[in-house]
Design a protein around this motif. Sequence first.
Motif, mmCIF file in Angstrom:
data_model
loop_
_atom_site.group_PDB
_atom_site.id
_atom_site.type_symbol
_atom_site.label_atom_id
_atom_site.label_comp_id
_atom_site.label_asym_id
_atom_site.label_seq_id
_atom_site.Cartn_x
_atom_site.Cartn_y
_atom_site.Cartn_z
ATOM 1 N N ALA A 120 67.046 3.546 59.122
ATOM 2 C CA ALA A 120 67.336 3.923 60.502
ATOM 3 C C ALA A 120 68.175 5.195 60.556
ATOM 4 O O ALA A 120 67.976 6.047 61.429
ATOM 5 C CB ALA A 120 68.068 2.780 61.206
ATOM 6 N N PHE A 121 69.098 5.336 59.625
ATOM 7 C CA PHE A 121 69.938 6.538 59.582
ATOM 8 C C PHE A 121 69.080 7.766 59.266
ATOM 9 O O PHE A 121 69.249 8.829 59.877
ATOM 10 C CB PHE A 121 71.030 6.371 58.521
ATOM 11 N N GLU A 164 65.047 12.736 63.873
ATOM 12 C CA GLU A 164 65.033 13.014 65.309
ATOM 13 C C GLU A 164 65.973 14.161 65.653
ATOM 14 O O GLU A 164 65.649 15.013 66.494
ATOM 15 C CB GLU A 164 65.438 11.755 66.078
ATOM 16 N N MET A 165 67.119 14.201 64.999
ATOM 17 C CA MET A 165 68.079 15.280 65.220
ATOM 18 C C MET A 165 67.498 16.613 64.772
ATOM 19 O O MET A 165 67.681 17.638 65.429
ATOM 20 C CB MET A 165 69.372 14.964 64.466
ATOM 21 N N LEU A 185 75.560 13.491 63.920
ATOM 22 C CA LEU A 185 74.608 12.571 63.295
ATOM 23 C C LEU A 185 75.079 11.132 63.431
ATOM 24 O O LEU A 185 74.304 10.231 63.811
ATOM 25 C CB LEU A 185 74.437 12.938 61.820
ATOM 26 N N ASP A 238 72.329 4.403 69.014
ATOM 27 C CA ASP A 238 71.108 3.597 68.910
ATOM 28 C C ASP A 238 71.330 2.264 68.199
ATOM 29 O O ASP A 238 70.624 1.292 68.469
ATOM 30 C CB ASP A 238 70.031 4.389 68.162
ATOM 31 N N ARG A 288 74.847 9.955 67.161
ATOM 32 C CA ARG A 288 73.493 9.582 67.554
ATOM 33 C C ARG A 288 73.101 8.221 66.969
ATOM 34 O O ARG A 288 72.493 7.382 67.646
ATOM 35 C CB ARG A 288 72.497 10.646 67.075
ATOM 36 N N PHE A 289 73.439 8.013 65.707
ATOM 37 C CA PHE A 289 73.079 6.748 65.057
ATOM 38 C C PHE A 289 73.780 5.574 65.724
ATOM 39 O O PHE A 289 73.156 4.541 66.009
ATOM 40 C CB PHE A 289 73.440 6.818 63.576
ATOM 41 N N ARG A 290 75.064 5.727 65.982
ATOM 42 C CA ARG A 290 75.823 4.632 66.585
ATOM 43 C C ARG A 290 75.354 4.348 68.013
ATOM 44 O O ARG A 290 75.422 3.207 68.482
ATOM 45 C CB ARG A 290 77.310 4.979 66.580
ATOM 46 N N ALA A 350 65.906 8.074 59.888
ATOM 47 C CA ALA A 350 65.085 8.334 61.063
ATOM 48 C C ALA A 350 65.879 9.063 62.141
ATOM 49 O O ALA A 350 65.358 9.967 62.816
ATOM 50 C CB ALA A 350 64.532 7.020 61.618
ATOM 51 N N THR A 351 67.146 8.706 62.297
ATOM 52 C CA THR A 351 68.007 9.381 63.262
ATOM 53 C C THR A 351 68.165 10.855 62.899
ATOM 54 O O THR A 351 68.124 11.735 63.767
ATOM 55 C CB THR A 351 69.391 8.716 63.321
ATOM 56 N N ALA A 352 68.327 11.132 61.602
ATOM 57 C CA ALA A 352 68.457 12.521 61.149
ATOM 58 C C ALA A 352 67.174 13.300 61.425
ATOM 59 O O ALA A 352 67.213 14.478 61.800
ATOM 60 C CB ALA A 352 68.784 12.556 59.664
#
Length: 300
Positions: A281-282, A288-289, A109, A116, A112-114, A284-286
């Motif tokens: 944003a974090f 997407e994951m 997680l 983006d 992926r965040f880092r 949203a990244t989760a």
Amino acid sequence: MDLHFVTYFVAVVDHGGITKAAQALYISQPSLSQAIRTLERRLGATLFDRTGRRLVLTDAGRTFDLAARRILADVERAKAKVTAVRELEFGRVDVVSYSAFSIDPMVELVRRFRADFPKIVVRVLDTFGPAGVDTALRRGSAEVGVTDLSVGYEGLITAPIATQEMVLATYVLLSDRLVKPLVDPVRREVLHTLPLVVDLGDQSNQFRGLLSAGAENVVVDCVHPVTTWELVRRGIGATVVPRKVAQQQMKDVHTFSFDPPLTRDVGLVYRAGEQSPAAAAFIATAAEMATAAAGSTAKG
């Protein structure tokens, strides 16, 4: 109420008294004492018990302490929103979790965040189980939690990330010593017969109800995943971990599926309302994951 009164109050609590707090705040001791008295007068309540050498919070003081820290945390997030964090050019997101998820899904997680948002710092806070996650979010010391979703979080928002398959992991020779060698998949009841290395403090573990009466077969109660894995490798006992963790992190072990399968739902939990840009944003990244994980499962 002036915000600096709130700041002064928290400083006195954290430093245990007026003198050290005044030094940390670079103001005079009389000025700080007067500010605290003014705060108490405006609140209509005594916040500190002054009968001893050390200031001790009264019941009203303890209640205000929670509110004060929440206020300061909210103010800091509000400040961030009017800076370049709005464009995610810099900033920080505070994520709280506990040892069960320190590898999966936390590592992927954050990766992926880092990828983006390379200019945003991720601060991962450690706590003790789901209750610690709940407390950190309600106090405002973290914006997002990664946790077991089988636990209820009243008044907070939850968002699933993935479902982990839990497996039994044993050292090669440990299974050879058993009277009846293990055969994959194993019945859940086999946990009654094995020496185990687990975290008994994690009340969310689904396999806790499968332990022997009183958990007498738990030979090591360990909260540190790396230590648990090493103990299993050295034949001290078996453990229950996500399959992904066993495959990626644990060497020289046998893994066995459970019959019926044992799973654990993991996801995010966070406060309702508008999030800071970094936290949004974090989250949203989760999401997407989670979508990627669902697609992978569907293909499988």
